[in-house]
Design an enzyme around this catalytic site. Sequence first.
Site, PDB file in Angstrom:
ATOM      1  N   GLU A 230     -66.864  -8.476 -91.308  1.00  0.00           N
ATOM      2  CA  GLU A 230     -67.574  -9.424 -92.164  1.00  0.00           C
ATOM      3  C   GLU A 230     -69.064  -9.081 -92.248  1.00  0.00           C
ATOM      4  OE1 GLU A 230     -65.541 -10.122 -89.741  1.00  0.00           O
ATOM      5  OE2 GLU A 230     -64.122 -11.713 -90.284  1.00  0.00           O
TER       6      GLU A 230
ATOM      7  N   ARG B   3     -61.448   3.010 -82.438  1.00  0.00           N
ATOM      8  CA  ARG B   3     -62.015   1.769 -82.959  1.00  0.00           C
ATOM      9  C   ARG B   3     -62.883   1.090 -81.901  1.00  0.00           C
ATOM     10  NH1 ARG B   3     -63.532  -0.598 -87.644  1.00  0.00           N
ATOM     11  NH2 ARG B   3     -63.367  -2.869 -87.561  1.00  0.00           N
TER      12      ARG B   3
ATOM     13  N   GLY C 172     -71.034   2.923 -83.478  1.00  0.00           N
ATOM     14  CA  GLY C 172     -71.805   2.913 -84.708  1.00  0.00           C
ATOM     15  C   GLY C 172     -72.055   4.266 -85.347  1.00  0.00           C
TER      16      GLY C 172
ATOM     17  N   ASN D 163     -60.833  -0.671 -93.424  1.00  0.00           N
ATOM     18  CA  ASN D 163     -61.474  -0.642 -94.738  1.00  0.00           C
ATOM     19  C   ASN D 163     -61.509   0.778 -95.322  1.00  0.00           C
ATOM     20  OD1 ASN D 163     -63.156  -0.887 -96.934  1.00  0.00           O
ATOM     21  ND2 ASN D 163     -64.910  -1.672 -95.809  1.00  0.00           N
TER      22      ASN D 163
ATOM     23  N   GLU E 218     -65.202   2.491 -96.938  1.00  0.00           N
ATOM     24  CA  GLU E 218     -66.253   3.196 -96.189  1.00  0.00           C
ATOM     25  C   GLU E 218     -66.126   4.716 -96.297  1.00  0.00           C
ATOM     26  OE1 GLU E 218     -67.068  -0.337 -92.900  1.00  0.00           O
ATOM     27  OE2 GLU E 218     -65.798   1.378 -92.388  1.00  0.00           O
TER      28      GLU E 218
END
Length: 423
Positions: free
Chosen positions: A59, A265, A306, A330, A333
């Site tokens: 989000e 992840r 990151g 997603n 990206e």
Amino acid sequence: MKPYRLLTDFLAPLINLYLRIRQQRGREDQDRFQERLGIASLPRPAGKLVWCHAASVGEMMSVMTLLQALRARHEEWTILLTTGTVTSAQLIAKRLPEGVLHQYVPVDRWSYVTHFLDHWQPDLALWIESELWPNMLTALKKRNVPAALLNGRMSERSYRRWRFIKNGAEKMLSVFSLGLAQTGTEANRFASLGLKNVSAIGNLKYAATPLPCDENALLKLRTEIGERPVWLMASTHSGEEEIALRVHAKLARKRKNLLTIIVPRHPERGHEIAKIITKTGLSFAQRSKKEEITSATSLYLADTMGELGLFYRLTKTVCLAGSFTWGGHNPIEPVQLGCAVIFGPRMDNFSVMADDILGHRAAQQVDNEEELIEALETHMEHPEESRRLIEAAKPWLKEKQSVLEETLLLLDPFFMTAKKAKA
């Protein structure tokens, strides 16, 4: 929602115990734990303040471009962004736009919510996607804080659950005077539960800023890899590293110098994954240990936080993990950064997006491990197949990016009304 409020008050000792356990396990921020109790660690700036809540990493990433656009459009406003996870806070620390403050969202107990709202006194609230907290939303309505639900998402499972307490859901959703859903199906679900003035304008993730990258790190890795064939298994979950290892073993029979990059992840699983790779006997380098890629390196374990944007720029053929054992990630990206995207059969969390991109022949879906091997083999033997996917994705993505401007236009009246009320 008074029964919920009474229940959370009654269960306060258990809630506090649960929070302490999370804290001990590293799932709460030790230094900023008081924020989860509604106690702010920053002063409230003078002037108008819009509060934007984005539950976690997904989000948060979808809303960053919106926040930047809001700052440019309404520069006299301060923006408060709240999230609920340590990972999201770590990422936002590196990417926080000027004029945007970050705090952890308080746990949904009435006393914590009250502390939070008493301190921040938002003039406007923007709620992202689907995390609906009854005490917080009730408190916002009680204080007459204007609110909008943006990028609204509601799965079939969540919808069925909320239907059992439809009266409560309707009261909770009544705080929002505007609802912008990702799809028509989700807009209908929100409307059925009582949300007024709801429509579907698309997903803000389409307009998100591309993931950042350290250019020096990119140059260094490109130098280390050279002309070797390389592919990326991105955002892996438990069980998918083993898939990547088996795929590598089969592809490497024809390409002895193949490099496979695995980005988990959850980087904290790096030690666990390293043990799995060690058992195969393959030579690997681990990024968290600052190990370099050499000509003998078969696998690169990128277990750092990151840096996915770095690896999407480094490799042009990407398998989006999470899609074999979980519910997908997603696909926008990697597409934004010019990658040819392959994903597995389980894209439940991004089903609309997956169907859309496949309908434009801008990505490739495989049903199992063997099909993934065949797909990667094709991309390596015939680079034009990767180029075809990359080129097909460009107009598809451009077509979707109007969602940002539509959202800004629909929010303008809220800012104008709040400005007049404050005056």
